[in-house]
Design a protein around this motif. Structure first.
Motif, short mmCIF file in Angstrom:
data_model
loop_
_atom_site.label_atom_id
_atom_site.label_comp_id
_atom_site.label_asym_id
_atom_site.label_seq_id
_atom_site.Cartn_x
_atom_site.Cartn_y
_atom_site.Cartn_z
N LYS A 1 -43.00 11.08 -1.39
CA LYS A 1 -43.07 10.13 -2.49
C LYS A 1 -41.91 10.34 -3.46
CE LYS A 1 -48.06 9.88 -2.14
NZ LYS A 1 -49.34 10.04 -2.81
N SER A 2 -41.58 9.28 -4.17
CA SER A 2 -40.49 9.35 -5.15
C SER A 2 -40.92 10.21 -6.33
CB SER A 2 -40.12 7.96 -5.63
OG SER A 2 -39.10 8.04 -6.60
N PRO A 3 -40.11 11.20 -6.70
CA PRO A 3 -40.46 12.04 -7.84
C PRO A 3 -40.07 11.42 -9.18
CG PRO A 3 -38.45 12.84 -6.83
CD PRO A 3 -38.93 11.68 -6.00
N LEU A 4 -39.43 10.24 -9.15
CA LEU A 4 -38.99 9.60 -10.38
C LEU A 4 -38.76 8.12 -10.16
CD1 LEU A 4 -35.25 10.38 -10.96
CD2 LEU A 4 -36.43 11.14 -8.96
N VAL A 5 -38.56 7.40 -11.24
CA VAL A 5 -38.25 5.98 -11.22
C VAL A 5 -36.74 5.84 -11.08
CG1 VAL A 5 -38.27 3.85 -12.57
CG2 VAL A 5 -40.23 5.40 -12.66
N GLY A 6 -36.30 4.94 -10.22
CA GLY A 6 -34.86 4.75 -10.06
C GLY A 6 -34.55 3.82 -8.91
#
Length: 163
Positions: free
Chosen positions: A91-96
């Motif tokens: 999963k993505s660890p951050l927004v971007g």
């Protein structure tokens, strides 16, 4: 009107959920406004893929369902459907912004069917002009890439399935 009374007034106006408030007493005028938060509407990149992921027929999505008991599932249900296929999700660890390759003309870091090791770079997520390498948390074979190159991703959004 003293400082404590003004603070109490601000608290009460906020608690009431008012978007505009004005108070005048003698030569004192207090005006407060709080814009309504914009309602965000998320439109999936592919309605067909979303329908398949959550098991909704095209007829019920297009309004042909006359009973009114079925409908499009909530986005959280779509995320659950992604998780039901098994395997480990990265999963993505951050927004971007998701990038599958280190540069525009380079080969992607991985493809479906590639064997990966824990710690291997799978992709890059750009956030605030910083390039963050997304590393595999698992050993295994990449069975699915769940996002497209240059797609915006959210915190916790599944990016890859590894089995």
């Amino acid at each position: 009107m003293d400082y404590q009374q003004i603070l109490e007034l601000v608290k009460e106006v906020s608690k009431a959920g008012l978007t505009n408030f004005e108070y005048t007493e003698g030569n004192i005028r207090i005006a407060m406004s709080c814009p309504q938060p914009e309602e965000k509407i998320v439109v999936p990149a592919s309605n067909i893929a979303l329908q398949e992921a959550i098991g909704v027929s095209a007829n019920s999505v297009n309004g042909a369902n006359t009973a009114g008991t079925e409908g499009v599932a909530a986005p959280s249900q779509a995320a659950e459907a992604v998780g039901e296929k098994g395997g480990n999700l990265v999963k993505s660890p951050l927004v971007g912004t998701f990038y599958a390759a280190p540069s525009e003309d380079a080969e992607p870091f991985i493809k479906v069917g590639d064997t990966v090791k824990k710690g291997q770079t799978l992709a890059i997520v750009e956030a605030m002009k910083l390039m963050n390498e997304i590393e595999s948390e698992f050993d295994g074979v990449v069975t699915e890439i769940l996002v497209e190159n240059e797609e915006n991703v959210e915190y916790g959004q599944p990016l890859f399935r590894i089995q």
